[in-house]
Design an enzyme around this catalytic site. Structure first.
Site: not given
Ligand SMILES: Cc1cc2nc3c(=O)[nH]c(=O)nc-3n(C[C@H](O)[C@H](O)[C@H](O)COP(=O)(O)OP(=O)(O)OC[C@H]3O[C@@H](n4cnc5c(N)ncnc54)[C@H](O)[C@@H]3O)c2cc1C
Length: 462
Positions: A32, A38-40, A181-182, A266, A441
């Site tokens: 990482e 991650g983003i989530c 959604a966002i 967004a 209920h």
């Molecule tokens: C504001 C917002 C709200 C959201 N709300 C929801 C929700 O309510 N419900 C839902 O289901 N989804 C939601 N999502 C979507 C959800 O966050 C993503 O679908 C999900 O995080 C994707 O997971 P992932 O593991 O594919 O990637 P990510 O969560 O994006 O994680 C990828 C990770 O890889 C790391 N990385 C990238 N490149 C490298 C590299 N070269 N070397 C090492 N590490 C690296 C990044 O730093 C990151 O930590 C939301 C997204 C946003 C932006």
């Protein structure tokens, strides 16, 4: 330095993959470059829900009289609201650290790049590079906010979701471009806290992936709360030279100019496919996403991809399910392919929106003869007691065999109810079986049973 499985990226795709891999006995490492989760956990699902909760509590405080309580004037310091959300995100990220330790997964901090020969090089924050080898390499590098050429983000006046989650000051006014959604969740949060919000959506309806009736209802509900909504409209350009932002918006009636303190873009996401070595290894991409087969194998054996980086629904639960499926298949287990037609989608604005399966339009386009049942939350005892009667449940069944084709809901708490439809559809439950499944209920979930009954002319409470 040698692992059975190396996972790149620790979002809900990557960390869940790593845990399942470790459970299956694989020697596993996860890499990482930023924060575990991650983003989530850090910039998506979780901190947005924390902000929305603060907004909901604020709303309830200001509506205390509706509940027979004395009138209260809610107040807040915006940085404290942001701080709570960041605190929730940090707590969740620490939780992943614990899970990695518990499952004996090696966490490698740094930026990873895949190389030929199933190698991964990792550069740490001091610029030191280390090489690791994995029998299987799973890429889960996720995505970032998509930038449109006419809407470049400067992080101050034209922002993406990361800045919207961490603004030092509350803007007085905000233009939100995009009503997925966002966009809608941020519009709801900022509007509830007192920012003047205008949403600009290119499509004819907001939350465009949802059933049209739900989109229309949400539009009405959000407008009632004071959000201005422009559909069939697109931002052509932005001017940030003055104090705030001036956006030129193209509408059916010609161009207009909107002014606000801040513009939140967004308009979707862009997968993180750059600078991770895909070209060096020869891994194929198409339209900005990594190509995989149904078991998440890329075009090069031994390299896999899951989550937001591949062209499936960009949702946390999808990323996690893909990761689990991927490693179970590597293990040689008998695995079911993911049914992408049975993925629930939720939007956590107020009222909430949740759905699974076909919309009415899609069901008709597929040639189904359908039975549609609807039940308004104004007829639900629990929703009335809660003071949350805005919304309805809509269910769609195949008229011939009773298959539950789609479930579409709008109202407080529906995001926690949609799993019923997911499980029922997975088990091929018919409309009549839903009617005969006794719901507790008083709960809002009774409205699902009633909506099913409405489809068959058996509804009780309307
Ligand atoms: C504001 C917002 C709200 C959201 N709300 C929801 C929700 O309510 N419900 C839902 O289901 N989804 C939601 N999502 C979507 C959800 O966050 C993503 O679908 C999900 O995080 C994707 O997971 P992932 O593991 O594919 O990637 P990510 O969560 O994006 O994680 C990828 C990770 O890889 C790391 N990385 C990238 N490149 C490298 C590299 N070269 N070397 C090492 N590490 C690296 C990044 O730093 C990151 O930590 C939301 C997204 C946003 C932006």
């Amino acid at each position: 330095m040698n692992y059975d499985i190396i996972v790149i990226g620790s979002g809900p795709g990557g960390y869940v993959t790593a845990i399942r891999a470790a459970q299956l006995g694989f020697k596993t490492a996860i890499i990482e470059k930023e924060s575990l989760g991650g983003i989530c956990l850090n910039w998506g699902c979780i901190p947005t829900k924390a902000l929305l909760k603060s907004a909901q509590v604020f709303h309830y405080i200001n509506h205390a009289e509706d509940y027979g309580l004395n009138k209260v004037e809610g107040s807040f310091e915006f940085p404290n609201v942001i701080q709570r959300s960041r605190g929730v995100a940090n707590k969740m990220s620490k939780g992943i650290e614990f899970l990695m330790k518990k499952n004996k997964i090696d966490v490698i901090l740094g930026t990873a790049k895949v190389q030929k020969g199933k190698k991964v090089s990792v550069t740490d924050k001091d610029g030191k590079s280390t090489e690791y080898t994995g029998t299987h390499i799973i890429i889960a590098t996720g995505a970032r906010s998509r930038e449109l050429p006419n809407l470049p983000q400067d992080g101050k006046k034209v922002i993406g979701y990361r800045q919207a989650l961490s603004l030092p000051e509350q803007p007085k006014s905000m233009i939100v471009v995009g009503s997925g959604a966002i966009g809608v969740e941020f519009a709801d949060f900022y509007n509830t806290m007192g920012t003047k919000v205008t949403v600009v959506e290119f499509m004819p309806n907001i939350v465009p992936v949802e059933d049209e009736e739900i989109s229309k209802h949400l539009e009405k509900s959000l407008k009632k709360t004071g959000i201005e909504i422009m559909t069939n409209a697109s931002v052509e350009s932005v001017d940030t030279s003055g104090e705030g932002v001036k956006a030129t918006v193209k509408t059916a009636k010609g161009n207009i100019t909107l002014e606000a303190d801040i513009l939140l873009s967004a308009v979707g996401i862009a997968a993180n496919i750059e600078n991770i070595g895909l070209e060096d290894v020869g891994i194929q991409t198409d339209k900005g996403r990594v190509l995989v087969n149904e078991w998440y194998e890329t075009s090069v054996p031994g390299y896999y991809a899951i989550g937001d980086i591949i062209p499936t629904q960009a949702l946390a639960h999808v990323a996690s399910a893909e990761g689990i499926t991927c490693v179970e298949k590597i293990k040689g287990m008998h695995v079911e392919k993911i049914d992408y037609g049975n993925i629930p989608g939720c939007t956590y604005c107020h009222p909430e929106v949740a759905s699974v399966g076909l919309t009415e339009k899609q069901a008709k386009e597929k040639g189904y003869e359908i039975k549609v049942g609807k039940f308004p939350l104004s007829a639900s005892g629990k929703a009335t007691a809660n003071g949350n009667t805005d919304g309805f449940i809509k269910v769609i069944f195949d008229a011939k065999y009773g298959e539950w084709l789609g479930c579409h809901m709008i109202g407080e708490g529906v995001t926690d109810m949609v799993a019923e439809a997911v499980v029922a559809r997975k088990l091929e439950t018919t409309g009549h079986e839903i009617i005969k499944s006794i719901h507790p209920h008083p709960t809002v979930s009774e409205a699902i049973m009633e909506a099913a009954a409405a489809a068959y002319g058996e509804v009780i409470h309307i």
